[in-house]
Scaffold this motif. Structure first.
Motif, PDB file in Angstrom:
ATOM      1  N   VAL A 250       0.918  -1.169   0.035  1.00 24.86           N
ATOM      2  CA  VAL A 250      -0.012   0.059   0.020  1.00 24.86           C
ATOM      3  C   VAL A 250       0.896   1.132   0.071  1.00 24.86           C
ATOM      4  O   VAL A 250       1.622   1.384   0.710  1.00 24.86           O
ATOM      5  N   ARG A 251       0.657   2.087  -1.002  1.00 25.02           N
ATOM      6  CA  ARG A 251       1.488   3.319  -1.022  1.00 25.02           C
ATOM      7  C   ARG A 251       0.535   4.244  -0.896  1.00 25.02           C
ATOM      8  O   ARG A 251      -0.636   4.396  -1.311  1.00 25.02           O
ATOM      9  N   GLU A 252       1.099   5.519  -0.322  1.00 24.93           N
ATOM     10  CA  GLU A 252       0.318   6.773   0.063  1.00 24.93           C
ATOM     11  C   GLU A 252      -1.253   6.612   0.472  1.00 24.93           C
ATOM     12  O   GLU A 252      -2.235   7.218   0.193  1.00 24.93           O
ATOM     13  N   ASP A 253      -1.290   5.609   1.556  1.00 22.70           N
ATOM     14  CA  ASP A 253      -2.527   5.169   2.098  1.00 22.70           C
ATOM     15  C   ASP A 253      -3.779   5.083   0.988  1.00 22.70           C
ATOM     16  O   ASP A 253      -4.819   5.306   1.007  1.00 22.70           O
ATOM     17  N   ASP A 254      -3.407   4.599  -0.171  1.00 19.33           N
ATOM     18  CA  ASP A 254      -4.137   4.238  -1.349  1.00 19.33           C
ATOM     19  C   ASP A 254      -4.442   2.664  -1.229  1.00 19.33           C
ATOM     20  O   ASP A 254      -3.620   1.816  -1.563  1.00 19.33           O
ATOM     21  N   PHE A 255      -5.546   2.056  -0.379  1.00 25.74           N
ATOM     22  CA  PHE A 255      -5.815   0.785  -0.069  1.00 25.74           C
ATOM     23  C   PHE A 255      -6.793   0.288  -1.227  1.00 25.74           C
ATOM     24  O   PHE A 255      -7.728  -0.133  -0.845  1.00 25.74           O
ATOM     25  N   VAL A 256      -6.024   0.280  -2.587  1.00 26.76           N
ATOM     26  CA  VAL A 256      -6.753  -0.395  -3.544  1.00 26.76           C
ATOM     27  C   VAL A 256      -5.778  -1.205  -4.260  1.00 26.76           C
ATOM     28  O   VAL A 256      -4.639  -0.965  -4.536  1.00 26.76           O
ATOM     29  N   CYS A 257      -6.404  -2.548  -4.512  1.00 26.01           N
ATOM     30  CA  CYS A 257      -5.296  -3.336  -5.240  1.00 26.01           C
ATOM     31  C   CYS A 257      -4.887  -3.068  -6.511  1.00 26.01           C
ATOM     32  O   CYS A 257      -5.751  -2.580  -7.424  1.00 26.01           O
ATOM     33  N   VAL A 258      -3.410  -3.333  -6.712  1.00 25.06           N
ATOM     34  CA  VAL A 258      -2.964  -2.736  -8.070  1.00 25.06           C
ATOM     35  C   VAL A 258      -3.230  -3.815  -8.934  1.00 25.06           C
ATOM     36  O   VAL A 258      -3.149  -3.464 -10.347  1.00 25.06           O
ATOM     37  N   PHE A 259      -3.691  -4.831  -8.646  1.00 23.62           N
ATOM     38  CA  PHE A 259      -4.049  -6.122  -9.937  1.00 23.62           C
ATOM     39  C   PHE A 259      -5.272  -5.996 -10.393  1.00 23.62           C
ATOM     40  O   PHE A 259      -5.556  -6.111 -11.484  1.00 23.62           O
ATOM     41  N   CYS A 260      -6.349  -5.685  -9.188  1.00 20.06           N
ATOM     42  CA  CYS A 260      -7.645  -5.918  -9.749  1.00 20.06           C
ATOM     43  C   CYS A 260      -8.543  -4.653  -9.253  1.00 20.06           C
ATOM     44  O   CYS A 260      -9.773  -4.550  -9.656  1.00 20.06           O
ATOM     45  N   ASP A 261      -8.135  -3.696  -9.016  1.00 21.94           N
ATOM     46  CA  ASP A 261      -8.763  -2.405  -8.296  1.00 21.94           C
ATOM     47  C   ASP A 261      -9.765  -2.336  -7.166  1.00 21.94           C
ATOM     48  O   ASP A 261     -10.595  -1.541  -7.048  1.00 21.94           O
ATOM     49  N   SER A 262      -9.806  -3.700  -6.672  1.00 18.95           N
ATOM     50  CA  SER A 262     -10.599  -3.930  -5.448  1.00 18.95           C
ATOM     51  C   SER A 262      -9.950  -3.072  -4.372  1.00 18.95           C
ATOM     52  O   SER A 262      -8.876  -3.129  -3.959  1.00 18.95           O
TER      53      SER A 262
END
Length: 176
Positions: A152-164
Motif C-alpha cells: 500500500v502506497r500513500e494510504d491508497d488501499f486499492v489493489c494494484v492488480f484488480c482495483d478492489s
C-alpha cells in the motif's frame, strides 16, 4: 516451538514456494545473540558490504539473524516463522555501532508495521542504538478478491492488480 504469542505475532513465509524449497537445512542468517556476536559479525564486513542494507529476521526465539542484502528472508530464517523481517543498515556513531535505518520490507513474510517491538527488543538485547520505530514502514495487504499481495502506497488501499478495495487491517496470511 517458542511461545510466539508472548513475543508478538508470528509470520509464516508467504512468498514464492520455489524460494522456500531452495532453503538448505541448517543454514540461516548469522545469529546475533549478544553485543560480542554483533561485534564479531560487523568486524568481518567489508566497506562495500556496509554501504548497503542487510537482510534481517527476528526468529520466533526473539533473536536477530543477519545476512547479506541479496539474501532471501526465508533463507535467513532457515525457512521458519519470524516475528519480523526486513532490511537494516548500521553506522558508527559516538564510537559505537547503531542502527541507522531499518524497515519491514520483506515480500516473503510481509510483516505488519506492528512487528516493530520484536525488532526493538532484539536490538536492545545486543545493545545496539536504534531508532524509535521503523525508519521506513511498508504496509502489506492481501486482496480479498484476487488474493494477490500488495504494498500500500500513500494510504491508497486499492489493489494494484484488480482495483478492489484492500482492508485496513493486516491480512496477508489468514492462517498465520
Amino acid at each position: 516451538m517458542a511461545d510466539v504469542s508472548a513475543r508478538g505475532r508470528g509470520y509464516r513465509y508467504v512468498g514464492p514456494v520455489e524460494l522456500k524449497a531452495a532453503v538448505r537445512a541448517g543454514r540461516s542468517g548469522c545469529l546475533i545473540r549478544s553485543k560480542a556476536d554483533f561485534s564479531r559479525w560487523i568486524g568481518e564486513r567489508s566497506a562495500s558490504e556496509l554501504a548497503e542494507p542487510f537482510t534481517f529476521v527476528i526468529g520466533t526465539d526473539g533473536v536477530l539473524r543477519l545476512a547479506p542484502r541479496r539474501s532471501e528472508h526465508v533463507a535467513c530464517a532457515g525457512g521458519d516463522m519470524v516475528l519480523s523481517a526486513g532490511e537494516i543498515s548500521f553506522a558508527r556513531a559516538a564510537g559505537r555501532w547503531a542502527v541507522s535505518e531499518v524497515s519491514n520490507q520483506s515480500t516473503g513474510y510481509c510483516p505488519d508495521t506492528s512487528s516493530w517491538p520484536a525488532v526493538a527488543r532484539a536490538l536492545d538485547d545486543v545493545e545496539l542504538g536504534r531508532p524509535s520505530s521503523f525508519t521506513h514502514e511498508v504496509v502489506f495487504r492481501r486482496c480479498p478478491e484476487c488474493q494477490e499481495h500488495n504494498i500500500v502506497r500513500e494510504d491508497d488501499f486499492v489493489c494494484v492488480f484488480c482495483d478492489s478495495d484492500l482492508p485496513a487491517a493486516w491480512n496477508v496470511d489468514p492462517t498465520g
